[in-house]
Design a protein around this motif. Sequence first.
Motif, PDB file in Angstrom:
ATOM      1  N   SER A  18      46.298  40.826  50.347  1.00 38.35           N
ATOM      2  CA  SER A  18      44.996  40.064  50.452  1.00 38.35           C
ATOM      3  C   SER A  18      45.247  39.125  49.205  1.00 38.35           C
ATOM      4  O   SER A  18      44.472  38.418  49.804  1.00 38.35           O
ATOM      5  CB  SER A  18      44.554  41.634  49.382  1.00 38.35           C
ATOM      6  N   ALA A  19      45.978  38.724  48.729  1.00 38.44           N
ATOM      7  CA  ALA A  19      45.620  37.334  47.980  1.00 38.44           C
ATOM      8  C   ALA A  19      46.086  36.207  49.138  1.00 38.44           C
ATOM      9  O   ALA A  19      45.221  35.360  48.767  1.00 38.44           O
ATOM     10  CB  ALA A  19      46.793  37.377  46.675  1.00 38.44           C
ATOM     11  N   THR A  21      45.431  36.206  52.467  1.00 43.86           N
ATOM     12  CA  THR A  21      44.052  35.805  53.068  1.00 43.86           C
ATOM     13  C   THR A  21      43.067  35.598  52.006  1.00 43.86           C
ATOM     14  O   THR A  21      42.357  34.749  52.550  1.00 43.86           O
ATOM     15  CB  THR A  21      43.461  37.164  53.133  1.00 43.86           C
ATOM     16  N   CYS A  22      42.651  35.590  51.096  1.00 42.55           N
ATOM     17  CA  CYS A  22      41.646  35.984  50.265  1.00 42.55           C
ATOM     18  C   CYS A  22      41.453  33.512  49.735  1.00 42.55           C
ATOM     19  O   CYS A  22      40.815  33.209  49.888  1.00 42.55           O
ATOM     20  CB  CYS A  22      41.694  36.248  48.721  1.00 42.55           C
ATOM     21  N   ALA A  23      42.757  33.820  49.983  1.00 40.65           N
ATOM     22  CA  ALA A  23      42.897  32.511  49.304  1.00 40.65           C
ATOM     23  C   ALA A  23      42.232  31.702  50.853  1.00 40.65           C
ATOM     24  O   ALA A  23      41.878  30.508  49.866  1.00 40.65           O
ATOM     25  CB  ALA A  23      44.803  32.069  48.826  1.00 40.65           C
ATOM     26  N   THR A  26      38.714  31.132  51.206  1.00 44.35           N
ATOM     27  CA  THR A  26      37.594  30.963  49.823  1.00 44.35           C
ATOM     28  C   THR A  26      38.173  29.915  50.017  1.00 44.35           C
ATOM     29  O   THR A  26      37.359  28.302  50.092  1.00 44.35           O
ATOM     30  CB  THR A  26      38.227  31.451  48.325  1.00 44.35           C
ATOM     31  N   TRP A  47      38.555  32.503  44.824  1.00 46.84           N
ATOM     32  CA  TRP A  47      39.579  32.898  44.972  1.00 46.84           C
ATOM     33  C   TRP A  47      39.850  34.608  44.019  1.00 46.84           C
ATOM     34  O   TRP A  47      40.226  35.960  44.782  1.00 46.84           O
ATOM     35  CB  TRP A  47      40.730  32.736  45.249  1.00 46.84           C
ATOM     36  N   SER A  50      37.616  37.384  44.707  1.00 48.74           N
ATOM     37  CA  SER A  50      37.467  37.835  46.321  1.00 48.74           C
ATOM     38  C   SER A  50      38.978  38.521  46.251  1.00 48.74           C
ATOM     39  O   SER A  50      38.628  39.526  46.999  1.00 48.74           O
ATOM     40  CB  SER A  50      37.379  36.769  47.214  1.00 48.74           C
ATOM     41  N   TRP A  51      39.963  38.062  45.530  1.00 44.16           N
ATOM     42  CA  TRP A  51      41.538  38.757  45.611  1.00 44.16           C
ATOM     43  C   TRP A  51      41.301  40.045  44.961  1.00 44.16           C
ATOM     44  O   TRP A  51      41.840  41.397  45.162  1.00 44.16           O
ATOM     45  CB  TRP A  51      41.832  38.053  45.036  1.00 44.16           C
ATOM     46  N   VAL A  55      41.470  43.919  46.876  1.00 41.76           N
ATOM     47  CA  VAL A  55      42.623  44.205  46.894  1.00 41.76           C
ATOM     48  C   VAL A  55      42.877  46.193  46.939  1.00 41.76           C
ATOM     49  O   VAL A  55      43.602  46.861  47.663  1.00 41.76           O
ATOM     50  CB  VAL A  55      43.508  44.085  45.204  1.00 41.76           C
TER      51      VAL A  55
END
Length: 78
Positions: A18-19, A21-23, A26, A47, A50-51, A55
């Motif tokens: 998830s970290a 993907t969100c990075a 964003t 980021w 969204s992270w 999660v």
Amino acid sequence: MRKISCRYRQHAAGVIQSAITCAVATAIASPVNLPFAPLLSYWMNSWLLSWLTMVPIVLLATPWVRRLTGVFVQDDLP
């Protein structure tokens, strides 16, 4: 470095996935016309928000995703 139990491997993978993907998401959604410092600040705040949102969603959805994947993917042959 102290490691967590292998019992939590799936949870750790979800947090890491998830970290990342969100990075990426964003970075794609960030405005391109900002100078570097404001852009970095904007991206980092976006980021993190969204992270922190994703999660729990990823951790709760993982069992359902695994079951749904099992519908489409054949088990390994013996």
